[in-house]
Design a protein around this motif. Structure first.
Motif, PDB file in Angstrom:
ATOM      1  N   GLY A  78       0.839  -1.186   0.000  1.00  0.00           N
ATOM      2  CA  GLY A  78       0.000   0.000   0.000  1.00  0.00           C
ATOM      3  C   GLY A  78       0.878   1.241   0.000  1.00  0.00           C
ATOM      4  O   GLY A  78       2.000   1.212   0.518  1.00  0.00           O
ATOM      5  N   LEU A  79       0.365   2.322  -0.588  1.00  0.00           N
ATOM      6  CA  LEU A  79       1.123   3.563  -0.657  1.00  0.00           C
ATOM      7  C   LEU A  79       0.753   4.472   0.514  1.00  0.00           C
ATOM      8  O   LEU A  79      -0.401   4.520   0.934  1.00  0.00           O
ATOM      9  CB  LEU A  79       0.844   4.283  -1.971  1.00  0.00           C
ATOM     10  N   ALA A  80       1.738   5.193   1.025  1.00  0.00           N
ATOM     11  CA  ALA A  80       1.505   6.125   2.132  1.00  0.00           C
ATOM     12  C   ALA A  80       2.467   7.301   2.004  1.00  0.00           C
ATOM     13  O   ALA A  80       3.652   7.108   1.729  1.00  0.00           O
ATOM     14  CB  ALA A  80       1.724   5.423   3.471  1.00  0.00           C
ATOM     15  N   ARG A  81       1.948   8.501   2.196  1.00  0.00           N
ATOM     16  CA  ARG A  81       2.849   9.639   2.291  1.00  0.00           C
ATOM     17  C   ARG A  81       3.665   9.513   3.579  1.00  0.00           C
ATOM     18  O   ARG A  81       3.341   8.709   4.454  1.00  0.00           O
ATOM     19  CB  ARG A  81       2.051  10.940   2.285  1.00  0.00           C
ATOM     20  N   ALA A  82       4.719  10.272   3.671  1.00  0.00           N
ATOM     21  CA  ALA A  82       5.568  10.221   4.863  1.00  0.00           C
ATOM     22  C   ALA A  82       4.874  10.957   5.999  1.00  0.00           C
ATOM     23  O   ALA A  82       5.283  12.028   6.434  1.00  0.00           O
ATOM     24  CB  ALA A  82       6.936  10.813   4.571  1.00  0.00           C
ATOM     25  N   ALA A  83       3.768  10.372   6.468  1.00  0.00           N
ATOM     26  CA  ALA A  83       2.950  10.952   7.528  1.00  0.00           C
ATOM     27  C   ALA A  83       2.404   9.815   8.370  1.00  0.00           C
ATOM     28  O   ALA A  83       2.028   8.760   7.838  1.00  0.00           O
ATOM     29  CB  ALA A  83       1.814  11.777   6.944  1.00  0.00           C
ATOM     30  N   ALA A  84       2.352   9.995   9.669  1.00  0.00           N
ATOM     31  CA  ALA A  84       1.977   8.919  10.583  1.00  0.00           C
ATOM     32  C   ALA A  84       0.597   8.352  10.286  1.00  0.00           C
ATOM     33  O   ALA A  84       0.392   7.128  10.314  1.00  0.00           O
ATOM     34  CB  ALA A  84       2.042   9.423  12.028  1.00  0.00           C
ATOM     35  N   GLY A  85      -0.392   9.226   9.989  1.00  0.00           N
ATOM     36  CA  GLY A  85      -1.736   8.743   9.708  1.00  0.00           C
ATOM     37  C   GLY A  85      -1.795   7.863   8.482  1.00  0.00           C
ATOM     38  O   GLY A  85      -2.446   6.807   8.481  1.00  0.00           O
ATOM     39  N   ASP A  86      -1.105   8.276   7.420  1.00  0.00           N
ATOM     40  CA  ASP A  86      -1.044   7.476   6.192  1.00  0.00           C
ATOM     41  C   ASP A  86      -0.427   6.111   6.468  1.00  0.00           C
ATOM     42  O   ASP A  86      -0.933   5.073   6.026  1.00  0.00           O
ATOM     43  CB  ASP A  86      -0.187   8.193   5.150  1.00  0.00           C
ATOM     44  N   ILE A  87       0.690   6.124   7.175  1.00  0.00           N
ATOM     45  CA  ILE A  87       1.451   4.892   7.402  1.00  0.00           C
ATOM     46  C   ILE A  87       0.672   3.924   8.286  1.00  0.00           C
ATOM     47  O   ILE A  87       0.643   2.710   8.025  1.00  0.00           O
ATOM     48  CB  ILE A  87       2.826   5.236   8.011  1.00  0.00           C
ATOM     49  N   LYS A  88       0.006   4.430   9.302  1.00  0.00           N
ATOM     50  CA  LYS A  88      -0.779   3.572  10.184  1.00  0.00           C
ATOM     51  C   LYS A  88      -1.933   2.913   9.420  1.00  0.00           C
ATOM     52  O   LYS A  88      -2.184   1.711   9.540  1.00  0.00           O
ATOM     53  CB  LYS A  88      -1.324   4.385  11.364  1.00  0.00           C
ATOM     54  N   ALA A  89      -2.643   3.705   8.621  1.00  0.00           N
ATOM     55  CA  ALA A  89      -3.747   3.167   7.827  1.00  0.00           C
ATOM     56  C   ALA A  89      -3.246   2.117   6.841  1.00  0.00           C
ATOM     57  O   ALA A  89      -3.886   1.077   6.632  1.00  0.00           O
ATOM     58  CB  ALA A  89      -4.456   4.295   7.077  1.00  0.00           C
ATOM     59  N   CYS A  90      -2.102   2.385   6.255  1.00  0.00           N
ATOM     60  CA  CYS A  90      -1.522   1.449   5.288  1.00  0.00           C
ATOM     61  C   CYS A  90      -1.177   0.117   5.956  1.00  0.00           C
ATOM     62  O   CYS A  90      -1.463  -0.960   5.418  1.00  0.00           O
ATOM     63  CB  CYS A  90      -0.280   2.069   4.650  1.00  0.00           C
ATOM     64  N   ALA A  91      -0.567   0.176   7.125  1.00  0.00           N
ATOM     65  CA  ALA A  91      -0.193  -1.042   7.853  1.00  0.00           C
ATOM     66  C   ALA A  91      -1.425  -1.879   8.184  1.00  0.00           C
ATOM     67  O   ALA A  91      -1.411  -3.109   8.058  1.00  0.00           O
ATOM     68  CB  ALA A  91       0.561  -0.682   9.130  1.00  0.00           C
ATOM     69  N   GLU A  92      -2.505  -1.220   8.588  1.00  0.00           N
ATOM     70  CA  GLU A  92      -3.729  -1.946   8.923  1.00  0.00           C
ATOM     71  C   GLU A  92      -4.360  -2.577   7.685  1.00  0.00           C
ATOM     72  O   GLU A  92      -4.881  -3.695   7.734  1.00  0.00           O
ATOM     73  CB  GLU A  92      -4.721  -0.993   9.598  1.00  0.00           C
ATOM     74  N   ALA A  93      -4.294  -1.876   6.564  1.00  0.00           N
ATOM     75  CA  ALA A  93      -4.919  -2.382   5.340  1.00  0.00           C
ATOM     76  C   ALA A  93      -4.196  -3.594   4.771  1.00  0.00           C
ATOM     77  O   ALA A  93      -4.830  -4.541   4.304  1.00  0.00           O
ATOM     78  CB  ALA A  93      -4.984  -1.268   4.293  1.00  0.00           C
ATOM     79  N   VAL A  94      -2.865  -3.592   4.789  1.00  0.00           N
ATOM     80  CA  VAL A  94      -2.109  -4.699   4.188  1.00  0.00           C
ATOM     81  C   VAL A  94      -1.887  -5.852   5.161  1.00  0.00           C
ATOM     82  O   VAL A  94      -1.389  -6.918   4.760  1.00  0.00           O
ATOM     83  CB  VAL A  94      -0.741  -4.221   3.640  1.00  0.00           C
TER      84      VAL A  94
END
Length: 541
Positions: A78-94
């Protein structure tokens, strides 16, 4: 993962960057169908989406991770900008995938730092280290991209890459974000990273590029010669603006010219070991699936998958091919799965045989979807003497496009037209699964009359910007595929349908586009490379 995996890893971003093509948005079932076929194609990584962008994107990535991310399947990214919210959502999705990856990025070019991020180089270095480390704390596999690498100062970009690797990135992606580079420049960029980043031996170098100057595939092949070992590409080369590097062209270039590329991998030129893990026989099938579901037609002269890619019109060429195909063909059509198969299904065939053939074609329909597609097949069998795989693909791709909670459903369409007559259409829609409503309209032609009647019924403001028709197969009884694109509030919505009656296909395609428009709400989707970061997330902790 070691710096050099010994072959080229294929990172498919059709479902993420490819979906950014205007009007190419896909629903959940369509994304899942493509992901399942990409797994059959045996790509190494599927970038399934941008989970933070919307709840729909999050759900799609999560479903793909759960159903396609098996132990022997591809890595789901999953793609995420270098931002905590993006990265957390990405980790949960994959997370449901057996093997999963977070792909995070930040711009490194001065023009992006000044005008988009409004940050200093020191800020970018700090954010990179912090956010990559955060991603690495959530997953074992982290990829980091230097957005707009092609226009970045090399010395500064080398510093950013080193910080990312030290923080835990095992893949470093170098994107030519605006498609500006030439092959020599791009090759030198990769060579410079190999020479000047101290810890580069701890990461795989990846490349991502757009085709604005028609150089994306050439740039990638030059990058491979200089040490890149992952290629980020899309089926049919779809993507934003002029598209991305084409997966089928890259894979087949490495396949056909293996003897040329082998020495760059430390192999003897004559080695027959494949340079990618892609199952080339699935290429044509995958191309057709993506084209059908996105409504983006493949140009006839497109390399590898175009309708004319293996056609010979010249008498001299035909004579040579008849004597020996190698005289004018460098690729055996069977290598990419090109075959004009006739299926042995007919009016008496059962659902089991029908479903089995669909699975071979890359579709997995169940329940009501399977029943509806089976009924369409039976109806077609009554009208056509021979049914090809292309006919089945057209039927089922339209079925996959149907949304279970669609606001509009086409019930009937009738037209009256001819010499000396004013084209008239009468259309009946089921609106919101309620009362059926009918409307009549006069147009410049039968299709125009149908569209006007549909607009009166739907009451949804839009502008028709594209109407295209193509024949699925040869013959007077061929099915016709219609693609329609509507514009609303600056966003394009596509609809696709097929039928032996072109007017019926046009009506259904228009209804499909209207349903996408209503479901999308006319809102601009969050673009991962253009949307500004929330203020709180741009700060380093």
């Amino acid at each position: 993962m070691a710096k050099d995996p010994g072959r080229v890893l294929i990172f498919d971003t059709t479902l993420r960057d490819g979906e950014q093509s205007p009007g190419a948005s896909l629903n959940l079932d369509e994304k899942l169908a493509i992901a399942q076929q990409l797994a059959r194609l045996q790509v190494d990584v599927i970038e399934a989406g941008f989970p933070f962008a919307s709840s729909g994107d999050f759900e799609a990535v999560q479903r793909i991770a759960a159903q396609v991310g098996t132990a022997d399947g591809p890595v789901i990214c999953g793609l995420a900008r270098a931002a905590a919210g993006d990265i957390k959502a990405c980790a949960e999705a994959v997370a449901p995938a057996a093997r999963h990856r977070i792909h995070t990025f930040i711009a490194t070019s001065d023009i992006h730092l000044e005008h988009k991020l409004r940050k200093s180089r020191a800020d970018v270095l700090a954010i990179t280290g912090e956010m990559v480390a955060y991603a690495r704390s959530l997953v074992d596999d982290v990829e980091f991209s230097c957005e707009d690498a092609g226009r970045s100062d090399p010395d500064f970009m080398h510093q950013v890459i080193e910080v990312a690797i030290q923080a835990g990135a095992s893949t470093i992606n170098i994107p030519d974000t605006v498609g500006y580079a030439t092959p020599a420049e791009f090759g030198a960029l990769i060579a410079g990273i190999n020479a000047h980043v101290p810890s580069i031996d701890r990461a795989v170098i990846s490349v991502h590029g757009h085709n604005d100057l028609g150089l994306a595939v050439a740039n990638f092949l030059e990058a491979v010669k200089n040490g890149a070992r992952q290629l980020e590409c899309t089926i049919n080369g779809i993507g934003e603006r002029a598209g991305n590097a084409s997966l089928e062209e890259l894979v087949m270039a490495l396949h056909v010219r293996r003897s040329y590329f082998n020495p760059f991998f430390g192999r003897p030129a004559e080695s027959r070991e494949p340079l990618t893990g892609v199952r080339t026989e699935e290429i044509t099938k995958t191309s057709r699936l993506v084209s059908n579901l996105t409504g983006m037609l493949v140009q006839p002269n497109k390399a590898i998958v175009g309708a004319n890619a293996f056609a010979h019109e010249s008498g001299i060429h035909q004579d040579g091919v008849l004597k020996n195909r190698l005289t004018y063909e460098i690729v055996d059509a069977r290598t990419v799965g090109l075959a004009d198969n006739r299926i042995s299904l007919g009016k008496l065939s059962g659902r089991s045989a029908f479903r089995a053939r669909l699975q071979e074609l890359g579709y997995a329909l169940e329940g009501e979807d399977l029943n509806d597609a089976f009924l369409r097949f039976k109806e077609l069998a009554d009208r056509k003497r021979e049914i090809s795989d292309r006919d089945l693909e057209a039927i089922v791709s339209e079925q996959v496009q149907q949304q279970g909670d669609a606001r509009f459903q086409l019930r009937s369409v009738q037209v009256s037209c001819g010499t000396g007559m004013r084209p008239t259409a009468t259309v009946t829609l089921d609106i919101d699964n309620g009362e059926e409503r009918s409307e009549a309209a006069i147009g410049t032609g039968p299709v125009d009359a149908v569209c006007q009647a549909l607009n009166r019924l739907a009451q949804v403001p839009n502008e028709l910007v594209e109407f295209s028709v193509k024949s699925v197969t040869e013959g007077i009884d061929a099915m016709g595929e219609v693609t329609i694109r509507l514009r609303s509030d600056g966003v394009l919505y596509s609809g696709h349908a097929a039928d032996t009656d072109i007017v019926v296909a046009a009506a259904q395609a228009f209804v499909n586009a209207l349903n996408r428009l209503v479901a999308g709400g006319g809102r601009l989707p969050l673009h991962p490379q253009k949307a500004p970061l929330p203020l709180a997330e741009t700060q380093t902790v």
